[in-house]
Write an enzyme that holds these catalytic residues in place. Sequence first.
Site, PDB file in Angstrom:
ATOM      1  N   ASP A   1     -12.531  -4.829   0.257  1.00 18.77           N
ATOM      2  CA  ASP A   1     -13.465  -3.976  -0.471  1.00 18.77           C
ATOM      3  C   ASP A   1     -14.500  -4.792  -1.236  1.00 18.77           C
ATOM      4  OD1 ASP A   1     -12.991  -1.261   0.088  1.00 18.77           O
ATOM      5  OD2 ASP A   1     -11.065  -1.384  -0.949  1.00 18.77           O
TER       6      ASP A   1
ATOM      7  N   ARG B   1       0.864  -1.177   0.000  1.00 21.82           N
ATOM      8  CA  ARG B   1       0.000   0.000   0.000  1.00 21.82           C
ATOM      9  C   ARG B   1       0.906   1.234   0.000  1.00 21.82           C
ATOM     10  NH1 ARG B   1      -2.909  -3.704   3.685  1.00 21.82           N
ATOM     11  NH2 ARG B   1      -5.033  -4.004   2.906  1.00 21.82           N
TER      12      ARG B   1
ATOM     13  N   ARG C   1     -17.045  -1.386   5.623  1.00 24.67           N
ATOM     14  CA  ARG C   1     -16.030  -2.207   6.302  1.00 24.67           C
ATOM     15  C   ARG C   1     -15.588  -1.632   7.644  1.00 24.67           C
ATOM     16  NH1 ARG C   1     -10.937  -1.778   2.141  1.00 24.67           N
ATOM     17  NH2 ARG C   1      -9.564  -2.140   3.901  1.00 24.67           N
TER      18      ARG C   1
ATOM     19  N   CYS D   1      -5.391 -10.902  -1.834  1.00 20.88           N
ATOM     20  CA  CYS D   1      -4.559 -10.087  -0.941  1.00 20.88           C
ATOM     21  C   CYS D   1      -5.387  -9.417   0.157  1.00 20.88           C
ATOM     22  CB  CYS D   1      -3.762  -9.055  -1.727  1.00 20.88           C
ATOM     23  SG  CYS D   1      -4.785  -7.864  -2.600  1.00 20.88           S
TER      24      CYS D   1
HETATM   25  C1  PEP Z   1      -8.859  -4.942  -0.080  1.00 24.38           C
HETATM   26  O1  PEP Z   1      -9.728  -4.101  -0.309  1.00 24.38           O
HETATM   27  O2  PEP Z   1      -9.091  -6.139   0.168  1.00 24.38           O
HETATM   28  C2  PEP Z   1      -7.440  -4.554  -0.085  1.00 24.38           C
HETATM   29  C3  PEP Z   1      -6.502  -5.474   0.023  1.00 24.38           C
HETATM   30  O3  PEP Z   1      -7.147  -3.231  -0.163  1.00 24.38           O
HETATM   31  P1  PEP Z   1      -7.334  -2.211   1.077  1.00 24.38           P
HETATM   32  O4  PEP Z   1      -7.575  -3.013   2.304  1.00 24.38           O
HETATM   33  O5  PEP Z   1      -6.078  -1.404   1.115  1.00 24.38           O
HETATM   34  O6  PEP Z   1      -8.532  -1.404   0.623  1.00 24.38           O
HETATM   35 MG    MG Z   2      -9.181  -2.195  -1.190  1.00 26.90          MG
END
Ligand code: PEP
Ligand code: MG
Length: 585
Positions: free
Chosen positions: A459, A301, A469, A506
């Site tokens: 997401d 990130r 979330r 991920c």
């Molecule tokens: C996700 O959305 O699963 C992700 C890995 O990205 P982030 O948590 O940074 O939004």
């Molecule tokens: Mg994400």
Amino acid sequence: MPHRLIHGIAVSPGIAAGPALVVRWEVPEVPEQAIAPEAVDREIARLRDALAFAKERIQAVRRQAAERAGEEEARIFDAQLMILDDQDLIGGVERLIRDNHFSAERAFALKIVEWRGLWSTHGSPLLRERLADLTDVEIRVLTRLLGVDEPDVLADHDGPVILVARDLTPSLTVQLDREAVLAIACEQGTRTSHSAILAHAIGIPAVVGLPGVLSRVKTGESVILDGWTGTLMVEPTPEDAARARARDEQQRVFARELAAEADRDAVTGDGRRLTVRANLDLPEELSVAVNGRAEGIGLMRTEFLVVGRGRMPGEDEQYSLYRRVGESFPTSEVVIRTFDLGGDKFPGFRAAAENNPFLGWRAIRVCLDHPEVFRPQVRAILRAAAKARLKLMIPLVTRIEELEATRRIVEEEAAALAKAGIEAAASVPVGVMIETPAAVLIADQLSRRADFVSVGTNDLVQYTLAVDRGNARLASRFTSLHPAILRSLDIVRRAAAASRIEVSVCGEMASDPVALYVLLALGYRTFSVAARSLALIRWVARRLRAEDAEQAAPRLLVARTADEVAEQARAAVRQLVDPRLLEPA
Ligand code: PEP
Ligand code: MG
């Protein structure tokens, strides 16, 4: 009196029992005070003195952090030093003093309120977490301006204590003396907040996100903090204490088991080789990922480069960082995700506040609209890719045009770098995050044009189930085991396989042992997990059998509810893996 048990989030393991010490590292009250017009210069001088003082104090704490927790952890304080140097912030405060005749403390407090508002409505959890840095800076500057003492954490108590605070900001955490503080309990905070990372690095058991803990615990009361399960027990009985000790011992045995197998690869019981990479949220975690034997970084990130700063990071700064991370994994790949920023706060330009930032101007949309932000990042990745095996990945994709436009930019920047004689890779693989229902439904088209895809389940769950979330009230509805998510994962895996490109997961789902079984069942073999979960996930993977899981896939895919999926997966995992792993943490 029966005990009271408060549930929070376990962030640093271990169990501690002792008296509570409730501390309030809090922003002091600022009087609503105006100044005479002729006092403006004096007020600005006071402001500058306070900023310089705060800087000195933070530098001292940074040195302390480097000694106690190491240089990587000490870098957390650089974010605070950058806030103090932010020209947007300081200029804004000075303008309030000059134009509105506010006292320095009132002007500073107002400007911070404005920043906090912008950061806290931001879609990015990382930006929300940086609020702790803002609070630290605010406390230091305001206490100096108001002439009050900075709260002293460890004053007024004898012997070791369990510290109870609203939010243990980075400064506070690092000032803690391991001998004097047995454990840390916080009302606020999340698994990835700085304080959590620091507490873990220093080796103090910690639980955060304990609702109402400040009002429910009094200084001197006896408590047991369980940094394995994420609970705080107030006024425990002797039996409670004995049970906690037994559990601590059991967890230590398990931790030793994990450590003993830490060098072993992720090969399933039936011989399938999995790839387990790490997610990197902050550079501080790099050593955790390397020591945890990550097979590269599956998601780096990059928002921390922007968040909490007054300006965009330069191309050279990005190049050095991407190169450093890339070179830390000489034999494996590092996936750099381009800025996943929201639209409410952005250095250099500012969008109008949005009513619905999660559905707003974010991520790849912002980058494509602002080439002056995106192109330097692409150039930095291309340059670093000359030295390391880097890939570029774009977030929150909903349209094929976003991938095509990114590819064009990568090609153009590579050509420009070559023409200018700057050392850079001729290209980099471009991947797409699958995080929206739209991306799932066009996964076949995306897979034909992308070099790889990776499912961001955090997401994907949020957008597919329409569940925020970050909303604690909806936490039980936020589940990656919902049949809609399983079907989405199935569609994406098949689409990627048809185009013979790599597909991985991920999101946090891959860090959960039960969900890992489901992912294996659906045919996933490549994962990127929280750096601290690397050993656990490899340990679990070695005990699962991919073929058996795959045979269960048709049944999992027709389950009607998330509970049904969870039940089937738990039952299967329980047979193979120590049930201790399945206890809620
Ligand atoms: C996700 O959305 O699963 C992700 C890995 O990205 P982030 O948590 O940074 O939004
Ligand atoms: Mg994400």
